[in-house]
Structures are given as structure tokens and as C-alpha cells.
Design a protein around this motif. Structure first.
Motif, PDB file in Angstrom:
ATOM      1  N   ALA A   4      -6.706  11.293   0.923  1.00  0.00           N
ATOM      2  CA  ALA A   4      -7.334  10.448  -0.088  1.00  0.00           C
ATOM      3  C   ALA A   4      -6.627  10.483  -1.218  1.00  0.00           C
ATOM      4  CB  ALA A   4      -8.665  10.910  -0.565  1.00  0.00           C
ATOM      5  N   TRP A  26       0.694  -1.177  -0.087  1.00  0.00           N
ATOM      6  CA  TRP A  26       0.065  -0.057   0.172  1.00  0.00           C
ATOM      7  C   TRP A  26       0.834   1.171   0.039  1.00  0.00           C
ATOM      8  CZ3 TRP A  26      -3.953  -0.854   4.661  1.00  0.00           C
ATOM      9  CH2 TRP A  26      -4.731  -1.963   4.027  1.00  0.00           C
ATOM     10  N   GLY A  34     -10.886   2.241  -5.741  1.00  0.00           N
ATOM     11  CA  GLY A  34      -9.254   2.333  -5.956  1.00  0.00           C
ATOM     12  C   GLY A  34      -8.444   3.302  -5.091  1.00  0.00           C
ATOM     13  N   THR A  35      -9.301   4.494  -4.372  1.00  0.00           N
ATOM     14  CA  THR A  35      -8.882   5.240  -3.599  1.00  0.00           C
ATOM     15  C   THR A  35      -8.099   4.818  -2.126  1.00  0.00           C
ATOM     16  OG1 THR A  35      -9.847   7.006  -4.490  1.00  0.00           O
ATOM     17  CG2 THR A  35      -9.146   7.599  -2.550  1.00  0.00           C
ATOM     18  N   HIS A  36      -7.206   5.101  -2.022  1.00  0.00           N
ATOM     19  CA  HIS A  36      -6.546   4.709  -0.474  1.00  0.00           C
ATOM     20  C   HIS A  36      -6.868   5.914   0.491  1.00  0.00           C
ATOM     21  CE1 HIS A  36      -4.498   0.800  -1.594  1.00  0.00           C
ATOM     22  NE2 HIS A  36      -4.394   1.488  -2.651  1.00  0.00           N
ATOM     23  N   SER A  69      -9.702   2.160   2.037  1.00  0.00           N
ATOM     24  CA  SER A  69      -9.812   2.448   0.864  1.00  0.00           C
ATOM     25  C   SER A  69     -11.316   2.613   0.263  1.00  0.00           C
ATOM     26  CB  SER A  69      -9.411   1.305  -0.062  1.00  0.00           C
ATOM     27  OG  SER A  69     -10.126   0.180   0.234  1.00  0.00           O
ATOM     28  N   ASP A  70     -11.865   3.221  -0.616  1.00  0.00           N
ATOM     29  CA  ASP A  70     -13.144   2.945  -1.014  1.00  0.00           C
ATOM     30  C   ASP A  70     -13.210   1.989  -2.125  1.00  0.00           C
ATOM     31  OD1 ASP A  70     -12.153   4.177  -3.409  1.00  0.00           O
ATOM     32  OD2 ASP A  70     -13.129   6.081  -3.428  1.00  0.00           O
ATOM     33  N   SER A 110      -1.228   3.990   5.105  1.00  0.00           N
ATOM     34  CA  SER A 110      -2.446   3.564   4.311  1.00  0.00           C
ATOM     35  C   SER A 110      -3.236   2.873   5.331  1.00  0.00           C
ATOM     36  CB  SER A 110      -2.299   2.935   3.254  1.00  0.00           C
ATOM     37  OG  SER A 110      -1.727   3.849   2.156  1.00  0.00           O
ATOM     38  N   TYR A 148       3.418   6.505  -3.894  1.00  0.00           N
ATOM     39  CA  TYR A 148       2.415   6.863  -4.684  1.00  0.00           C
ATOM     40  C   TYR A 148       2.842   8.003  -5.511  1.00  0.00           C
ATOM     41  CZ  TYR A 148      -1.980   9.006  -5.473  1.00  0.00           C
ATOM     42  OH  TYR A 148      -3.286   9.493  -5.984  1.00  0.00           O
TER      43      TYR A 148
END
Length: 170
Positions: free
Chosen positions: A126, A90, A111-113, A107-108, A104, A138
Motif C-alpha cells: 500500500a 502510476w 489516493g493510496t495505490h 487504489s483506494d 501498480s 514513489y
């Protein structure tokens, strides 16, 4: 974390989750997933003490948050997954206009962490879908990462409010 009442939050979210899934199939035409919170039981897993204080405190009370049917989904991973995710699976650092170390924690469904800034565990970021390399970096050179809450309790309060709105809209 002083001032945030996890027991009150858990009790309220439990009640809202029950209302959220009641009649779900009739409203949407398909059965709901497992929507709710799981309370922590027993000792916290190894490695939790190494997480930022706000997240370690969260895991003393809450084992997991799973709302696959709330908007596109909203999840706070179990403590062991968060500890294990720090090995690069992550995002562990945001690199773009700034370099920010993060942990991290959820998530939603798109794919958003969700991640906490280090070292203090704030703010809550986000991280929309983007490239994450093998070291957990990231890529935010397009500046899509954003602050969504000043603190973890604020994030949890917003989750509560979102669930409350979803149940009152029925």
C-alpha cells in the motif's frame, strides 16, 4: 497462483456485492455507486503477459474490481490501465530506505495505490499519498509504504473478508 480458485472467489464476491448494495440507500441516505467485480471476457489485452505472473493470472479471470462504497473505496484497475500505467503515470518504483520496483494495479478512494513487488509479483504494497515523479518513482523516504499482503491471492481474500464483514454488520 496454484490453489486460488478465481471462479469461487468471483461467485462469492458477486453474491456479497449484491447483499452489500441491497438496502444501501435506506441505510446511508444516498444511492450506492457501482460496487462489484467484472469478469474477464475474451482475450487479455496486449501487455498483460508482461505483467508479473500473479497479476497476469488475475486478469485471465477478472476484468475489474470496483467498490467505491466499501470503506473509502477499493479498486483494482482494468488490465489495460495497469499496462498503460507502467509508463510513469502510476508508481513503478519505491525509493526510500530501499529501492523496490513495483507494478501498480489499484487504489483506494483516498489516493493510496496498491502495487506488487517485482519481479515475482509479491508482496502487495500500500503506497499512501506521496510524491510520485514523472518517471513513476514513489518517494518513500518517510517510510509510509507498507506490505499489506504476502501475495495477490491473500490481498483478494482480505478484500472478500472485508466485504463479508460489511454485509454481516448490517
Amino acid at each position: 497462483m496454484n490453489g486460488f480458485d478465481y471462479e469461487q472467489w468471483l461467485t462469492s464476491v458477486d453474491g456479497l456485492a449484491a447483499r452489500f448494495v441491497a438496502g444501501f440507500t435506506a441505510r446511508f441516505g444516498y444511492p450506492p455507486g457501482e460496487n462489484g467485480v467484472r469478469r474477464a471476457a475474451g482475450p487479455v489485452p496486449d501487455g498483460v503477459a508482461d505483467l508479473p505472473a500473479p497479476l497476469a493470472e488475475f486478469y485471465r479471470h477478472v476484468a475489474e474490481v470496483s467498490f467505491p462504497d466499501l470503506r473509502q473505496g477499493l479498486f483494482v484497475a482494468p488490465a489495460k490501465a495497469v499496462v498503460d500505467g507502467r509508463d510513469g503515470r502510476w508508481p513503478v518504483r519505491i525509493e526510500g530506505s530501499e529501492r523496490i520496483d513495483v507494478v501498480s494495479f489499484g487504489s483506494d478512494g483516498g489516493g493510496t495505490h496498491f502495487a506488487l513487488g517485482l519481479p515475482g509479483g509479491a508482496p502487495v504494497y500500500a503506497l499512501p499519498p506521496s510524491a510520485v515523479d514523472r518517471e513513476g518513482v514513489y518517494d518513500d523516504h518517510d517510510s509510509r509504504a507498507r506490505v499489506i499482503a504476502a501475495t495477490l491471492p491473500e490481498f483478494l481474500t482480505e478484500l472478500h473478508d472485508l466485504l463479508s464483514s460489511a454485509t454481516s454488520a448490517e
